[in-house]
Each structure stands twice: as structure tokens, then as C-alpha cells.
Design a protein around this motif. Structure first.
Motif, short mmCIF file in Angstrom:
data_model
loop_
_atom_site.label_atom_id
_atom_site.label_comp_id
_atom_site.label_asym_id
_atom_site.label_seq_id
_atom_site.Cartn_x
_atom_site.Cartn_y
_atom_site.Cartn_z
N ARG A 1 5.05 -25.29 -15.37
CA ARG A 1 5.08 -26.19 -14.54
C ARG A 1 4.77 -27.74 -14.87
NH1 ARG A 1 0.57 -26.52 -9.50
NH2 ARG A 1 1.21 -28.53 -8.52
N ASP A 2 4.23 -28.02 -15.85
CA ASP A 2 4.12 -29.36 -16.39
C ASP A 2 5.15 -29.57 -17.59
OD1 ASP A 2 3.48 -31.73 -17.72
OD2 ASP A 2 1.27 -31.36 -17.63
N GLN A 3 6.16 -30.24 -17.26
CA GLN A 3 7.42 -30.49 -17.97
C GLN A 3 7.07 -31.29 -19.12
OE1 GLN A 3 10.32 -28.62 -17.87
NE2 GLN A 3 9.07 -27.71 -16.13
N HIS A 4 5.91 -31.75 -19.28
CA HIS A 4 5.41 -32.83 -20.43
C HIS A 4 4.92 -31.94 -21.52
CE1 HIS A 4 5.43 -35.84 -17.18
NE2 HIS A 4 5.93 -36.66 -18.12
N LEU A 5 4.65 -30.61 -21.33
CA LEU A 5 4.02 -29.58 -22.20
C LEU A 5 5.08 -28.90 -22.71
CD1 LEU A 5 0.83 -28.90 -20.27
CD2 LEU A 5 1.03 -30.70 -22.36
N THR A 6 4.93 -28.15 -24.09
CA THR A 6 5.88 -27.06 -24.38
C THR A 6 4.92 -26.02 -24.72
OG1 THR A 6 7.14 -28.91 -25.30
CG2 THR A 6 7.41 -26.65 -26.26
N PRO A 7 4.94 -25.14 -23.75
CA PRO A 7 4.17 -23.93 -23.88
C PRO A 7 4.92 -22.78 -24.96
CG PRO A 7 5.48 -23.50 -21.91
CD PRO A 7 5.57 -25.12 -22.28
N VAL A 8 3.98 -22.07 -25.39
CA VAL A 8 4.43 -21.14 -26.39
C VAL A 8 4.61 -19.72 -25.60
CG1 VAL A 8 4.14 -19.73 -28.57
CG2 VAL A 8 3.35 -22.09 -28.51
N TYR A 9 5.84 -19.30 -25.76
CA TYR A 9 5.91 -17.82 -25.09
C TYR A 9 6.05 -16.76 -26.28
CZ TYR A 9 7.19 -20.39 -20.91
OH TYR A 9 7.27 -21.04 -19.76
N TYR A 10 5.31 -15.57 -26.13
CA TYR A 10 5.09 -14.63 -27.09
C TYR A 10 5.96 -13.42 -26.36
CZ TYR A 10 1.83 -17.26 -29.51
OH TYR A 10 0.94 -17.91 -30.23
N GLU A 11 6.64 -12.84 -27.10
CA GLU A 11 7.36 -11.36 -26.75
C GLU A 11 6.55 -10.38 -27.21
OE1 GLU A 11 11.11 -8.45 -27.51
OE2 GLU A 11 11.00 -10.31 -28.82
N HIS A 12 6.15 -9.18 -26.41
CA HIS A 12 5.32 -8.04 -26.95
C HIS A 12 6.41 -7.21 -27.69
CE1 HIS A 12 3.12 -4.19 -26.06
NE2 HIS A 12 2.61 -4.79 -27.11
N ILE A 13 5.95 -6.87 -28.95
CA ILE A 13 6.93 -5.95 -29.81
C ILE A 13 5.94 -4.65 -29.57
CG2 ILE A 13 7.52 -5.33 -31.92
CD1 ILE A 13 7.42 -8.26 -32.94
N PRO B 1 3.31 -18.32 -20.06
CA PRO B 1 2.92 -19.05 -18.60
C PRO B 1 4.25 -19.32 -17.84
CG PRO B 1 2.73 -20.54 -20.41
CD PRO B 1 3.02 -19.14 -21.03
N TYR B 2 3.70 -19.77 -16.55
CA TYR B 2 4.87 -20.53 -15.66
C TYR B 2 5.05 -21.98 -16.41
CZ TYR B 2 7.07 -23.00 -11.89
OH TYR B 2 7.99 -23.65 -11.12
N TYR C 1 12.72 -8.35 -21.87
CA TYR C 1 11.77 -9.04 -22.93
C TYR C 1 10.28 -8.99 -22.11
CZ TYR C 1 15.63 -10.59 -25.79
OH TYR C 1 16.76 -10.42 -26.71
N VAL C 2 9.27 -8.40 -22.85
CA VAL C 2 7.94 -8.48 -22.04
C VAL C 2 7.39 -9.31 -22.84
CG1 VAL C 2 6.08 -6.96 -21.91
CG2 VAL C 2 7.99 -5.86 -21.64
N LYS C 3 6.69 -10.31 -21.98
CA LYS C 3 6.05 -11.28 -22.45
C LYS C 3 4.61 -11.04 -22.39
CE LYS C 3 9.10 -12.85 -20.32
NZ LYS C 3 10.52 -12.15 -20.11
N VAL C 4 3.85 -11.68 -23.26
CA VAL C 4 2.24 -11.48 -23.27
C VAL C 4 1.67 -13.04 -23.34
CG1 VAL C 4 2.35 -11.03 -25.73
CG2 VAL C 4 0.53 -10.52 -24.30
N ALA C 5 0.57 -13.13 -22.76
CA ALA C 5 -0.32 -14.36 -22.68
C ALA C 5 -1.58 -13.91 -23.20
CB ALA C 5 -0.59 -14.87 -21.22
#
Length: 241
Positions: free
Chosen positions: A165-177, A162-163, A142-146
């Protein structure tokens, strides 16, 4: 603007040889992709571009349009660029041959970014969808994009970005189509550049644009279905028919 869809189709895929000719229901994967792209009604022309007589015959024998590549190519973009070099066209959409569930709505959103005053600055655009499963985020297939705040690509990677690191945050991960739209000249420029270092390391061709200072305008779309990279993907796709 004249807009065409080109479907690069290679027979000898590394991870799943002959995957485009595998039966999905009552027809091959490549025919699903071609027929569904035509059915969107968004394009002045739809054509498969291939190095394979088998794929070429599969399309034309069922009434579709196909073109044989003249040279060997490292990427789908290179294959398409050769095919469109002498064509009068403004926007070229690269629909991957292993995307059998092509739909009109996401492709319309992709084409819309070229409209209006803001669209004049867009050279290349592509699609992405939210990844929510931890296993998919960690999976290098799965290719990810920031992206930046304006939805321009910052980096593509097979690593999770993103990596977290801060477990209090919930980053959004995008898959490149792997569905792209190019202005014709941007695509031709791509083929004149040598493979770039990040592109070579990750085996992600659109990194070549970023390494030449050209961001991709990214468009968030809903679930696009299954991209056929493995036999397991084909089984998943069959369940969606």
C-alpha cells in the motif's frame, strides 16, 4: 537425534501429470531429487513414499529405497505420516519430489533450528527464499509467506502478502519452498486434524498448522533452483543442468 528424509511422490499430479517421471538430462525428475537428497549426507535414511508402481520401480531398480502407500492421501504430509508411524525417528524432513536441485546447505540450515535450547520449542520448520520479480509475486503458483520478527510464520497465501500500500516502502516478499522438517509427533498430529478453512481455500497444507496455533520456524535460503510444476519449469530446469 535420528533424522530421516521422506520424499512423497504422486504420479497423477494435477497441473503436470507424470511430471516426476519426466526426463531431466539423463534421468527422471524423481531420481534427481532422491539422489541429490542422499548426496547431502545429512540423513540416517532417505526414502521415496509413493502411490505409484511406476515411481516405486523407478527408485528401487536404480538401487534406492521406496515404500508404497497403503491408503489414499490428500497431502504429502499425510503420505509421510503413514510411512513413519511405526518408525523410531525424531526429525522427519519432507523433501518434495519435484525439487530436483536439492542441496546440503539449505537442508542443514533447516535441521539446525531444532538444536539447542531454543530448538526445543520448534515443532515444524520450513524454507523460504526472497521473491524479487513482480510477475512471480503476483503469480498464484508461488506461495508467499509473511513472518514475524523471529522468523515464525504468520500467514501463507497464493496472494501477494504483504499488500504494497505504501509506495515509499519496499516490502520483502518471501516464497515458501515446500521442504519441511517436523518432529514426528507434530506430523502425526497433523494427520489427525481435519482440513481447516484457510487450508481448504488456498490449497496450502501447512495452513493447517497455523490454524491450530502452531507456527512454522522459517529459514531463509538462497536460490533453490526450479520446482517442477509445469512443462515450462522442466525446460527451465534443463537449462540449469
Amino acid at each position: 537425534m535420528k533424522t530421516i528424509a521422506m520424499i512423497p511422490a504422486r504420479y497423477a499430479a494435477t497441473r503436470f501429470p507424470a511430471k516426476l517421471m519426466q526426463l531431466l538430462g539423463n534421468k527422471s525428475v524423481i531420481r534427481h531429487t532422491y539422489d541429490n537428497t542422499v548426496a547431502t549426507g545429512l540423513f540416517d535414511e532417505v526414502m521415496v513414499v509413493t502411490d505409484s508402481d511406476i515411481i516405486y520401480n523407478e527408485i528401487v531398480q536404480h538401487g534406492g529405497k521406496a515404500k508404497m502407500s497403503i491408503r489414499q492421501h490428500e497431502s504429502g504430509s499425510d503420505r509421510i505420516a503413514e510411512a513413519v508411524a511405526d518408525m523410531e525417528v525424531d526429525i522427519v524432513v519432507n523433501v518434495q519430489g519435484d525439487e530436483p536441485f536439492v542441496k546440503a546447505a539449505p537442508l542443514k540450515k533447516l535441521l539446525d533450528v531444532f538444536d539447542g535450547e531454543a530448538g526445543q520449542n520448534v515443532q515444524v520448520a520450513s524454507l523460504m527464499q526472497v521473491l524479487s520479480h513482480a510477475a512471480s509475486i503476483a503469480d498464484s503458483n508461488y506461495v508467499k509467506v509473511a513472518v514475524d520478527l523471529n522468523m515464525n510464520s504468520l500467514l501463507f497465501s497464493r496472494s501477494p502478502i504483504p499488500y504494497h500500500r505504501d509506495q515509499h516502502l519496499t516490502p520483502v516478499y518471501y516464497e515458501h519452498i515446500g521442504v519441511y522438517a517436523f518432529r514426528k509427533q507434530a506430523l502425526l498430529n497433523f494427520t489427525n486434524w481435519a482440513m481447516t478453512p484457510l487450508e481448504a481455500a488456498e490449497k496450502i497444507e501447512c495452513l493447517r498448522y497455523l490454524e491450530h496455533g502452531i507456527p512454522l520456524k522459517m529459514v531463509v535460503v538462497d536460490y533453490m533452483g526450479v520446482e517442477i510444476d509445469t512443462p515450462e519449469d522442466l525446460e527451465k530446469a534443463a537449462r540449469l543442468l
